[in-house]
Design a protein around this motif. Structure first.
Motif, PDB file in Angstrom:
ATOM      1  N   GLU A 144       0.826  -1.203   0.000  1.00 36.59           N
ATOM      2  CA  GLU A 144       0.000   0.000   0.000  1.00 36.59           C
ATOM      3  C   GLU A 144       0.864   1.259   0.000  1.00 36.59           C
ATOM      4  N   ARG A 145       1.942   1.248   0.788  1.00 35.57           N
ATOM      5  CA  ARG A 145       2.827   2.415   0.814  1.00 35.57           C
ATOM      6  C   ARG A 145       3.549   2.567  -0.523  1.00 35.57           C
ATOM      7  N   LEU A 146       4.046   1.474  -1.053  1.00 40.36           N
ATOM      8  CA  LEU A 146       4.759   1.524  -2.318  1.00 40.36           C
ATOM      9  C   LEU A 146       3.842   1.984  -3.444  1.00 40.36           C
ATOM     10  N   ASP A 147       2.588   1.557  -3.402  1.00 44.56           N
ATOM     11  CA  ASP A 147       1.607   1.997  -4.393  1.00 44.56           C
ATOM     12  C   ASP A 147       1.478   3.513  -4.365  1.00 44.56           C
ATOM     13  N   ALA A 148       1.395   4.091  -3.170  1.00 42.40           N
ATOM     14  CA  ALA A 148       1.269   5.547  -3.060  1.00 42.40           C
ATOM     15  C   ALA A 148       2.497   6.251  -3.615  1.00 42.40           C
ATOM     16  N   GLU A 149       3.675   5.699  -3.345  1.00 42.30           N
ATOM     17  CA  GLU A 149       4.910   6.339  -3.791  1.00 42.30           C
ATOM     18  C   GLU A 149       5.015   6.342  -5.316  1.00 42.30           C
ATOM     19  N   ILE A 150       4.696   5.224  -5.937  1.00 40.49           N
ATOM     20  CA  ILE A 150       4.800   5.165  -7.394  1.00 40.49           C
ATOM     21  C   ILE A 150       3.643   5.934  -8.039  1.00 40.49           C
ATOM     22  N   HIS A 151       2.492   5.943  -7.394  1.00 42.17           N
ATOM     23  CA  HIS A 151       1.384   6.784  -7.853  1.00 42.17           C
ATOM     24  C   HIS A 151       1.809   8.257  -7.864  1.00 42.17           C
ATOM     25  N   MET A 152       2.596   8.686  -6.859  1.00 41.58           N
ATOM     26  CA  MET A 152       3.094  10.058  -6.828  1.00 41.58           C
ATOM     27  C   MET A 152       3.920  10.370  -8.080  1.00 41.58           C
ATOM     28  N   HIS A 153       4.676   9.392  -8.553  1.00 38.88           N
ATOM     29  CA  HIS A 153       5.468   9.605  -9.763  1.00 38.88           C
ATOM     30  C   HIS A 153       4.562   9.789 -10.976  1.00 38.88           C
ATOM     31  N   GLN A 154       3.488   9.029 -11.024  1.00 34.42           N
ATOM     32  CA  GLN A 154       2.529   9.226 -12.113  1.00 34.42           C
ATOM     33  C   GLN A 154       1.931  10.631 -12.036  1.00 34.42           C
ATOM     34  N   VAL A 155       1.541  11.061 -10.831  1.00 32.63           N
ATOM     35  CA  VAL A 155       0.973  12.395 -10.647  1.00 32.63           C
ATOM     36  C   VAL A 155       1.962  13.469 -11.090  1.00 32.63           C
ATOM     37  N   ALA A 156       3.248  13.233 -10.842  1.00 29.01           N
ATOM     38  CA  ALA A 156       4.287  14.207 -11.197  1.00 29.01           C
ATOM     39  C   ALA A 156       4.617  14.210 -12.688  1.00 29.01           C
TER      40      ALA A 156
END
Length: 842
Positions: free
Chosen positions: A338-350
């Motif tokens: 779940e944490r890793l999902d959020a971190e890589i999702h942040m890269h998509q957002v960026a």
């Protein structure tokens, strides 16, 4: 004997698996969490943890349904080496953090009864002596002798972004499972796809799998594969204790020629379509083994006719690589999915499309799965740092075994872009020769890159400190840039969460422990630069407010500087770093607590697929088109505003841009009577009037090189007029925030932050489609916010607003309200001038 029934474990520590030794000891209350404040100092957590062997022990019921089957004990990753015991007998061993251990224990256990499983875990042989990060000593040298051990978390000896982790992440850091099989196993399936470029309306798919007969008797059976409506089979006879490799392709299996495949694309270029291959081997009418393989139909190429520089194309489309370096996913390898999902999702957002897995330190199944999901290409490395950061590995058998297993385990993931042997240097010839043979055998499609800083325009080497925006436009031979960075200060709330209150209002060793000190990032010089540019900080809140402007300027220019020469010759920029392994003041797009700072939104702006920008080195206006289709008759609207918010000039110009290219509109023309500090508002719309891009700059006239922006302190406070609405759907909360500037002044860098209203706790993670926005007089902007509903804990949502000169009128709607963030206002805190602490003599 530890691995036998009846052994007493009364005084043992409870183990966290997956987890490191130190993770277990922190969870057991033996040591404090090392990532907070100065908890990681050797006075609190001894460095002897990395020089100690550790026994793990458990008793587990072997299911009765396992009777008559081959039973397997599977270790997905142990750092550094292990001996595995079951019911008093050693069944195997592992060596190296990234290799799997699969041990047959059929003869060691009885279905329906409990079994004792024990593992003796030994740390890496050369843990080294770390450097302590302090103001006096600075960040010190990176790495050390730990590199001699090769496949391990060598960064945990200490780098200029991470203090030494006292157990060096020793332990059973990945899953341990039981499984069963019949007499024949399916090993290491591989799926490759090929497109007849430039056409993408069909694909040839090839499937390769190795069958292993683990018994002393010959076996007959059928291997069956299914990909959606495609089915293929092959009858097989396997002699005793033998293996056989089977290959299916469009020549021997015409169904594997797929028409109109759904393609996998990097973020921004198209959807991330994935297929699933199901393989099953049937022997004697029973299922012997099965594996599911996720894969994507895509083709990566590495060169183009008009450039000698490494140029990544996916499915025939040039991809400008916008990425982030990951030094380590988390200091103690605490990385639930779940944490890793959020971190890589942040890269998509960026709007990033690449992560560089530096020295292979973030290698895990979830990492690759989630990069597939979010369209993030992976520059994937093996286990050698810069030669100046540590010696070459000496145990080549262990090194190559870990490399082999990594490639076999992850090669089906479409996100892997290439394999790189070494960070900032070439591997020794013996390793390089072995890698070329190995990858030639196992990897028929991906590029092998020996070094992260050599060949085909690939360069590393920073700089890594904050620089004026114009400096990011200076490109010499570093056309595919794998490392460059800047200081990146988190929000006030994040700093409060990482340091004890006694350390909030003075820069001391606690700051140095979190990367704010002398070193490549030049943390010791940063406050001086900030004060000269924006004015001396009054206190921590003022420092953070000014640092967000510094973040935004540098990180936007880091990417726009490369956009300015899109594919001619620049082909990539990967920031050092996008992701923090611990709470940090530098090299990040979001904090360790998962709150993004302004750096992320600067990168998001620069990474728009169609983008309008100011070339801050040449003072020219440019339009960037990353898409494979032309941009025809778009309109560039340019507004220059004085410091008081009055419009100094406006203009419109029609512009067409070819696919995958940058076009210069012309010089930025400034009126003669423009204020010393002024603003530039850029908008790009399609020929039909659809908004495509917006961009906002705060600038100073050229007489001072644009480096004195202290006049921004004269801006009047702006109270934004808000509207807010909330919708909950499918476990997600969606909040829409509308901000309107009805004043005559510019509202600079408005920042929204989602909280729980009753407890006033931040909601983290949270995903904003915009933040740190600037509004000119009369302008309205809309921000969309997404969070997991469970993270609100049943409380109403509260959106807090702060900024350079921004507050907000309070408003309320069902389930959500909006209010000013008073604590972020420097006036809320005493004036301390945020001094450096007297240098300690540690």
């Amino acid at each position: 004997m530890v691995a036998t029934r009846g052994f007493e474990t009364k005084n043992w520590y409870a183990a966290t698996v997956p987890g490191t030794v130190l993770t277990s000891l922190v969870n057991d209350g033996i040591y404090p969490d090392p990532i907070y404040g100065e908890n990681n100092r050797p006075q609190s957590i001894p460095d002897t943890l990395c020089r100690t062997n550790w026994w793990y022990r458990t008793e587990v019921l072997i299911p009765a349904s396992y009777a008559g089957k081959h039973i397997w004990l599977n270790f997905d990753g142990v750092n550094y080496s292990s001996e595995i015991w079951v019911n008093g007998q050693q069944v195997g061993k592992t060596r190296g953090a990234f290799i799997r251990g699969n041990f047959e224990i059929t003869d060691n256990v009885t279905p329906g009864e409990k079994a004792v499983i024990a593992a003796l875990v030994s740390p890496q042989p050369h843990p080294g002596n770390p450097h302590e990060h302090t103001l006096r000593t600075g960040m010190g040298p990176n790495g050390g002798e730990s590199a001699i051990d090769g496949p391990t978390f060598l960064s945990t000896i200490g780098w200029d972004w991470l203090p030494a982790i006292r157990d060096r992440d020793s332990g059973i850091w990945q899953k341990v499972t039981l499984s069963t099989s019949g007499p024949v196993l399916i090993r290491d399936p591989l799926v490759t796809t090929d497109l007849p470029l430039p056409q993408t309306d069909s694909s040839d798919v090839a499937v390769e799998a190795t069958l292993e007969n683990i018994t002393g008797d010959p076996q007959k059976g059928v291997l069956r594969g299914v990909i959606e409506n495609i089915t293929f089979t092959m009858a097989v006879e396997l002699p005793a204790r033998s293996t056989q490799k089977l290959t299916f392709d469009s020549k021997n299996t015409p169904a594997l020629h797929m028409n109109h495949p759904r393609l996998w694309w990097p973020n921004g270029y198209g959807p991330q379509n994935l297929y699933k291959l199901h393989l099953a081997f049937i022997a004697g009418g029973k299922l012997s083994d099965a594996q599911d393989v996720s894969f994507g139909v895509r083709k990566i190429t590495y060169s183009v006719p008009d450039s000698e520089n490494l140029t990544i194309s996916v499915n025939g489309v040039r991809v400008f690589i916008r990425g982030g370096d990951w030094g380590l996913d988390e200091a103690l390898k605490r990385i639930p999915r779940e944490r890793l999902d959020a971190e890589i999702h942040m890269h998509q957002v960026a709007n990033l499309n690449t992560i560089r897995n530096w020295v292979g330190q973030s290698t895990s199944e979830d990492f690759y799965d989630l990069c597939d999901k979010y369209g993030i290409l992976i520059w994937d490395e093996f286990f050698q740092p810069n030669p100046s950061d540590g010696p070459d590995p000496t145990d080549l058998d262990t090194y190559m075994a870990n490399v082999r297993d990594k490639v076999l385990r992850y090669r089906d993931h479409p996100s892997i872009m290439l394999w790189c042997a070494r960070n900032e240097g070439f591997p020794p010839k013996e390793i390089d020769d072995k890698l070329r043979v190995l990858l030639g055998e196992l990897e028929p499609t991906r590029r092998y890159q020996p070094s992260s800083t050599s060949g085909a325009g690939v360069r590393s080497g920073g700089p890594y400190h904050w620089r004026e925006p114009r400096e990011f436009y200076k490109i010499t031979d570093d056309f595919f840039k794998t490392e460059t960075g800047s200081m990146s200060v988190p929000t006030l709330e994040s700093i409060h969460g990482m340091l004890a209150q006694k350390d909030w209002e003075q820069i001391g060793d606690a700051w140095a422990e979190h990367d704010f000190a002398r070193g490549a990032q030049q943390g010791d010089q940063y406050p001086v630069v900030l004060a000269e540019r924006y004015g001396k900080p009054l206190n921590l809140a003022d420092f953070v407010r000014k640092a967000q402007l510094m973040n935004y300027e540098a990180y936007r220019a880091m990417y726009e500087g490369r956009d300015a020469r899109l594919f001619h010759p620049a082909t990539a920029v990967i920031t050092w770093m996008s992701h923090p392994a611990q709470p940090s003041f530098t090299w990040q797009l979001y904090h360790y607590d998962l709150e993004p700072n302004s750096s992320l939104f600067a990168v998001r702006s620069a990474g728009e697929m169609q983008h309008i920008q100011l070339n801050e080195a040449l003072s020219t206006l440019q339009v960037i088109n990353n898409l494979p289709t032309p941009l025809d008759q778009a309109v560039a609207h340019v507004t220059v505003l004085n410091l008081d918010g009055s419009i100094a000039s406006q203009s419109d110009e029609k512009i067409s841009v070819a696919e995958s290219s940058a076009v210069t509109i012309g010089m930025l023309e400034l009126p003669q009577n423009i204020s010393n500090v002024h603003f530039l508002k850029l908008n790009l719309t399609s020929s039909a009037g659809k908004p495509l891009s917006t961009n906002f700059y705060w600038l100073q006239g050229p007489e001072n090189n644009g480096d004195d922006l202290t006049d921004l302190n004269k801006l009047l406070e702006v109270t934004l007029q808000p509207q807010v609405a909330r919708t909950d759907v499918g476990g997600k909360t969606f909040i829409t925030v509308t901000l309107h500037n009805d004043s005559r002044s510019v509202a600079l860098m408005a920042h929204v932050q989602l909280r729980r209203k009753i407890t006033d706790k931040r909601v983290l993670p949270v995903f904003y489609d915009g933040n740190y926005i600037s509004l000119i007089p009369g302008e309205t902007r809309v921000i969309h916010i997404q969070a997991d509903t469970k993270d609100l804990h049943g409380e109403p949502a509260l959106v807090m607003v702060d900024g350079w000169n921004v507050t907000v009128k309070e408003a309320i709607a069902p389930g959500v309200s909006i209010a000013p963030n008073i604590e972020a206002d420097p006036a809320h805190w005493p004036v301390t001038n945020l001094p450096f602490q007297s240098v300690a003599l540690r």
